[in-house]
Design a protein around this motif. Structure first.
Motif, short mmCIF file in Angstrom:
data_model
loop_
_atom_site.label_atom_id
_atom_site.label_comp_id
_atom_site.label_asym_id
_atom_site.label_seq_id
_atom_site.Cartn_x
_atom_site.Cartn_y
_atom_site.Cartn_z
N TYR A 65 0.81 -1.22 0.00
CA TYR A 65 0.00 0.00 0.00
C TYR A 65 0.84 1.27 0.00
CZ TYR A 65 -3.85 -3.10 1.18
OH TYR A 65 -4.77 -4.10 1.16
N ALA A 66 0.39 2.23 -0.77
CA ALA A 66 0.86 3.62 -0.66
C ALA A 66 2.37 3.76 -0.73
CB ALA A 66 0.32 4.25 0.63
N LEU A 67 2.96 3.26 -1.78
CA LEU A 67 4.39 3.46 -2.01
C LEU A 67 4.60 4.94 -2.31
CD1 LEU A 67 4.71 0.58 -4.60
CD2 LEU A 67 5.99 0.60 -2.45
N GLY A 68 5.46 5.58 -1.55
CA GLY A 68 5.78 6.97 -1.84
C GLY A 68 7.11 7.00 -2.56
N ALA B 287 1.66 8.91 -4.48
CA ALA B 287 1.85 7.57 -3.93
C ALA B 287 1.08 6.53 -4.75
CB ALA B 287 1.37 7.54 -2.48
N ARG B 288 1.53 5.29 -4.69
CA ARG B 288 0.93 4.23 -5.48
C ARG B 288 0.73 2.97 -4.64
NH1 ARG B 288 4.93 6.93 -8.39
NH2 ARG B 288 4.54 7.36 -10.60
N THR B 289 -0.40 2.32 -4.83
CA THR B 289 -0.62 0.99 -4.26
C THR B 289 -0.47 -0.01 -5.38
OG1 THR B 289 -2.00 1.69 -2.42
CG2 THR B 289 -2.39 -0.51 -3.27
N GLU C 172 -3.72 4.28 2.86
CA GLU C 172 -4.27 4.83 1.62
C GLU C 172 -5.16 6.05 1.86
OE1 GLU C 172 -5.87 1.18 -0.32
OE2 GLU C 172 -4.66 1.88 -1.99
N ASN D 298 -1.93 13.66 -0.48
CA ASN D 298 -1.79 12.34 -1.09
C ASN D 298 -1.99 11.25 -0.04
OD1 ASN D 298 -0.67 10.29 -3.11
ND2 ASN D 298 -0.37 12.23 -4.18
N MET D 299 -1.67 10.00 -0.44
CA MET D 299 -1.86 8.89 0.48
C MET D 299 -0.91 9.03 1.68
SD MET D 299 -2.06 5.53 -1.91
CE MET D 299 -3.07 5.42 -3.38
N GLY E 299 2.45 7.09 1.61
CA GLY E 299 3.48 7.67 0.76
C GLY E 299 4.14 8.86 1.42
N SER F 266 6.47 7.79 4.19
CA SER F 266 7.70 7.14 3.74
C SER F 266 8.82 8.16 3.57
CB SER F 266 7.47 6.37 2.44
OG SER F 266 7.33 7.27 1.35
#
Lengths: 147, 206
Positions: free
Chosen positions: A13-16, A123-125, B61, B147-148, B151, B154
């Motif tokens: 989840y939610a790769l930044g 961000a990407r899941t 998320e 944003n999420m 992310g 991180s």
């Protein structure tokens, strides 16, 4: 790092600024998903090898081989490596260094990246359906894409 | 000290004091900006690892607004202020007279108002910190991301990933027009700065 065979959905989840790396061996429906946070494990006490692109990918390859995976068959896709904040200078720009490191390590391992969705500022899941090998990426404010 | 969780109870008390004064400063700054009474609850300071910090703040998320500022000078590191939708609505509701249900409805003006509020909040905490410790800290231009949550979190994790797996978090509670609103501030001096700060703070506390 997660590995599954024949069925199951691997998801991170939610790769930044982090990068998700999927490897898929279609012949035996073996899938792996790794989530790295930093470019290299150099000069550091390694508490979690999966945190780093170099040590993480190597360990992933070792694990998948143990499950019967064959490197020459792997389909590799990557996502993430965003710059979440437009900060001046180096601060917060680890995403690009992560991308470069992942690409280098995979090149050294002679694994070709088939598709990638990296960079930008969101961000990407990322998910991998182990039954079909389909990799999807969803992000905020954009339609879900199939890599 | 090699990590935030090596702090002893006295050092934790000192950080809690910074959190209290910072939250007080932030509440009065917010009050004069919004032109309405802002009360505060007792802030909670905690040192958590990444996953625990994440689940304390919310779903990875979930979409949040976050303002990040770099610290330089006697102390280097990052301050990250996280605003949830209810607080954003309160801010733009009072400042700009609008409400939003979906982040895509936020205009550039709304976003810059939220950025400014984040900046003021961060400055309030940094002033508390520099005042108590007697150190000079200069701040970079604030940058905002919507944003999420995962992310966004991180970013500090990666920034200090070679030093520590822990984050130091101050959860402040603001009460505006009888509505309780939470905000989360990640206060992240690098480890050298943390040691330096602790020396100064504990000295001045004695």
């Amino acid at each position: 790092m997660k590995v599954a065979r024949r069925e199951g959905l691997l998801i991170t989840y939610a790769l930044g600024s982090c990068i998700g790396i999927t490897l898929y061996d279609p012949a035996i429906k073996l899938g792996g998903l790794l989530h790295i946070m930093l470019p290299t494990a150099d000069h550091t006490r390694v508490d979690n090898i999966y945190k780093f692109a170099d040590s993480g990918i190597q360990e992933m390859l070792r694990k998948m081989q143990a499950f019967g995976g064959v490197k020459s068959r792997y389909i590799c896709k990557i996502a993430g490596g965003a710059k979440m904040f437009e900060m001046q200078g180096n601060l917060g720009n680890i995403g690009q260094r992560n991308s470069e490191s992942v690409q280098n390590v995979l090149r050294q391992e002679q694994i070709r990246i088939v598709r990638q969705d990296i960079g930008a500022n969101y961000a990407r899941t990322m998910s991998l359906d182990v039954e079909t090998g389909v990799v999807k990426v969803r992000s905020f404010g954009r339609p879900e894409i199939t890599l | 000290m090699n990590s935030y969780d090596d702090m002893n109870s006295m050092e934790q008390d000192v950080i809690r004091e910074v959190g209290s004064i910072g939250t007080g400063n932030a509440a009065s700054a917010l009050s004069s900006l919004l032109g309405t009474q802002v009360r505060m609850g007792l802030p909670v300071v905690s040192v958590l690892d990444y996953n625990a910090a994440m689940s304390a703040i919310g779903n990875p998320e979930a979409i949040v607004a976050a303002v990040m500022v770099g610290m330089k000078g006697d102390v280097s590191g990052i301050m990250l202020f996280i605003l949830h939708p209810d607080l954003i609505n309160e801010i733009i509701g009072i400042l700009l007279g609008r409400n939003f249900e979906d982040y895509s409805q936020l205009t550039e003006m709304d976003i810059s108002a939220v950025n400014e509020v984040g900046n003021i909040m961060i400055s309030s905490y940094v002033n508390a910190l520099s005042g108590l410790a007697g150190v000079d800290i200069s701040l970079s231009v604030p940058e905002i991301a919507i944003n999420m949550l995962g992310g966004i979190m991180s970013v500090p994790m990666a920034e200090f990933g070679y030093q520590t797996d822990k984050l130091m978090m101050i959860r402040g509670k603001f009460i505006i027009r009888d509505v309780e609103l939470n905000s989360d501030l990640l206060m992240l001096p690098d480890i050298d700065s943390l040691n330096y700060l602790m020396k100064k703070l504990v000295q001045s506390n004695e």
